[in-house]
Every structure is written in C-alpha cells, then in structure tokens.
Design an enzyme around this catalytic site. Structure first.
Site, short mmCIF file in Angstrom:
data_model
loop_
_atom_site.label_atom_id
_atom_site.label_comp_id
_atom_site.label_asym_id
_atom_site.label_seq_id
_atom_site.Cartn_x
_atom_site.Cartn_y
_atom_site.Cartn_z
CG ASP A 45 -0.36 -0.10 2.52
OD1 ASP A 45 0.88 -0.19 2.61
OD2 ASP A 45 -1.10 -0.10 3.53
CB SER A 46 4.56 1.75 -0.10
OG SER A 46 4.78 0.65 -0.98
CD GLU A 92 1.00 -1.84 8.12
OE1 GLU A 92 0.77 -1.11 9.11
OE2 GLU A 92 1.40 -1.41 7.02
CE LYS A 102 3.21 -6.02 3.66
NZ LYS A 102 2.75 -4.92 4.50
CD GLU A 133 8.18 -0.57 7.31
OE1 GLU A 133 7.19 -1.24 7.00
OE2 GLU A 133 8.43 0.57 6.84
CG ASP A 136 0.40 -4.09 2.13
OD1 ASP A 136 0.39 -4.89 3.08
OD2 ASP A 136 1.16 -3.10 2.08
O1 KIV Z 1 3.52 -1.13 1.54
C1 KIV Z 1 4.68 -1.57 1.46
O2 KIV Z 1 5.40 -1.34 0.48
C2 KIV Z 1 5.18 -2.39 2.55
C3 KIV Z 1 6.65 -2.57 2.66
C4 KIV Z 1 7.20 -1.37 3.33
C5 KIV Z 1 7.01 -3.80 3.38
O3 KIV Z 1 4.42 -2.83 3.38
#
Ligand code: KIV
Length: 262
Positions: A43-44, A113, A111, A180, A82
């Site tokens: 989600d970056s 968090e 994924k 992280e 994500d």
């Molecule tokens: O969103 C993302 O790119 C991530 C990485 C920082 C692991 O979760």
C-alpha cells in the site's frame, strides 16, 4: 524462473536469503520477474504513485486494480497483496476483503500489519484458506496513531514484545513475516525465534531476506529517502535527463528525424 510454492518459501529459512520487492503495475512487475523471489503489491503505492503523505487512504479497489496488473506482468512470480488500512478491523471484514483479493486477482497471499494483537485475524484467514504474510515492528498504517514512524526494538521490553509478535503470527499460521524499522540485533533475535522466514526492511542483515520499495531502491522517489534505503540507481536524475533531452529535441526539431518517420 518457476513461481515459488509456500513450502519452498518456508524452506528458504536459514538457506538462501529471500529477495522481495514491491511492484505496483505490469510494466515494472515484468522487469522484476527475472530476479525477484516475491513481489509485494504494497500500500506504499498510495504514497509514491498516489502522491499521498501516507498509506492510510489506500482502498481495497486500488489494491485489487494494482494487484491485477502485477499478476498479469509477472505470471511466474509469487505475489502478495497488502490489505489496506481499515480493511481487516474484525474477522468477517478481514475475510470478506481477503476473499475479494483471491476472487478478483491471481495474488497468492495477503499481508496484514500487526503483531500478537492481530494473530486472531491471521488465524481466521488461514483457517479459511487464505495464505497470510504478517508485518510487525514499525507499522506504516499506525503512523497517525503513533505520531510518526518510530524505530522499534530500542529496549529489552520492546525486543521481547517483537519476539512474542512474531511467534504469535507464526502460531496463527502465517507462512512469512515482514519486520520493519527494527534495530538490527533485535530483528536477528526475532528471526531466530521462529521457523518461518522473517523478511526485513530497515531491520539489518540477520534476517531471512529483504524487501525494499522499488521506487526507493531505484532512486525514483525524491520526497524522502529513509536511512535504510540503498539506491541502486539514480532513477530520478536518469528520467529527468531523458525527458529534458526529449523536450530540447522537440523544440529544436531534432526529433523526429528520418529514422522515426513512416
Ligand atoms: O507497503 C509496502 O510497500 C510495505 C513494505 C514497506 C514492506 O508494506
């Protein structure tokens, strides 16, 4: 390269370190496929591609759009999607959104968090046939609640809590966990405390693999370069130079010459 299976990924623990990189579209996914073990549709993308200050406004629809593009570009690579902020607030929300990922894309895993406090969600997804990657340590989706991005593992209490997080996520059935923004010695202890691979980002070299955001490691994202990011090329300068040359050639009528006309 053949797509790694989950058991092949787990077997990489204590053997060959795993290379994970983010990808947000088919164009780059195709370029990364040759070298990457795992692709993460992080989600970056809400920051580097969406232009937002953090990841919090990413939506399920966006993640599905980008995951579909990545899966099309890299059909032989394991893809993790994500789950964005607010899409796994309880078991049923988490499951219905994860089911959307499996139904509407070809992603291999999702994924989420969170540490021990989110283990019940990991278990619920795994019990219902979803492969889950955990994410512990610095949690970008908690940036507003925590008042910034804070490195973790600075005290023995935090170290023990991270170890407990990783163990809870493993016990819940996750096949891999991202760690992280954690002090390197603590991340190493975390990796040694579980039997699933622990993939670091800003967590030193004692873990089972590394993940970087591709726009960071290619030097394309200029607003902020975290200390842990190694830039493998100066992408921003290369792109700006190429575009400036194009402008100059258009304005001086150098482009297109006879090689580029029908
Ligand atoms: O969103 C993302 O790119 C991530 C990485 C920082 C692991 O979760």
């Amino acid at each position: 390269m053949k797509k790694l299976s989950i058991s092949a990924i787990i077997k990489r623990k204590n053997t060959l370190p795993i290379m994970m990189i983010t990808a947000y579209d088919a164009l780059f996914a195709r370029l990364f496929e040759e070298s990457a073990d795992l692709l993460l549709v992080g989600d970056s993308l809400n920051m580097s591609f969406g232009g937002n200050p953090d990841t919090l406004s990413a939506t399920m629809d966006q993640m599905i759009y980008h995951t579909n593009a990545v899966c099309k570009g890299a059909q032989n690579t394991f893809v993790i999607c994500d789950m964005p902020f607010g899409t796994y607030t309880n078991e049923s929300t988490a499951l219905s959104n994860a089911i959307r990922v499996y139904r509407e894309t070809h992603a291999d895993a999702v994924k989420i968090e969170g540490g021990a406090d989110k283990a019940y969600l990991v278990k619920h997804l795994v019990d219902n046939g979803i492969a889950v990657c955990g994410h512990i340590g610095l949690l970008p989706q908690s940036v507003r609640a925590e008042g910034g991005y804070k490195v973790k593992g600075k005290s023995e209490e935090e170290a023990l809590s991270l170890i407990a997080d990783a163990q809870a996520i493993e016990k819940a059935g996750a096949f891999i966990v991202v760690i992280e923004g954690v002090k390197a010695d603590v991340a190493t202890r975390v990796a040694q405390s579980v039997s699933i691979p622990v993939i670091g980002i800003g967590a030193g070299n004692g873990v089972d693999g590394q993940v970087l955001v591709f726009s960071d490691m290619l030097g394309l994202y200029e607003p902020f370069v975290p200390k842990f990011v190694k830039q493998y090329m100066d992408g921003a300068t290369a792109v700006k130079q190429a575009v400036a040359t194009y402008t100059q050639e258009v304005q001086s009528r150098i482009f297109p010459d006879e090689n580029y006309v029908y």
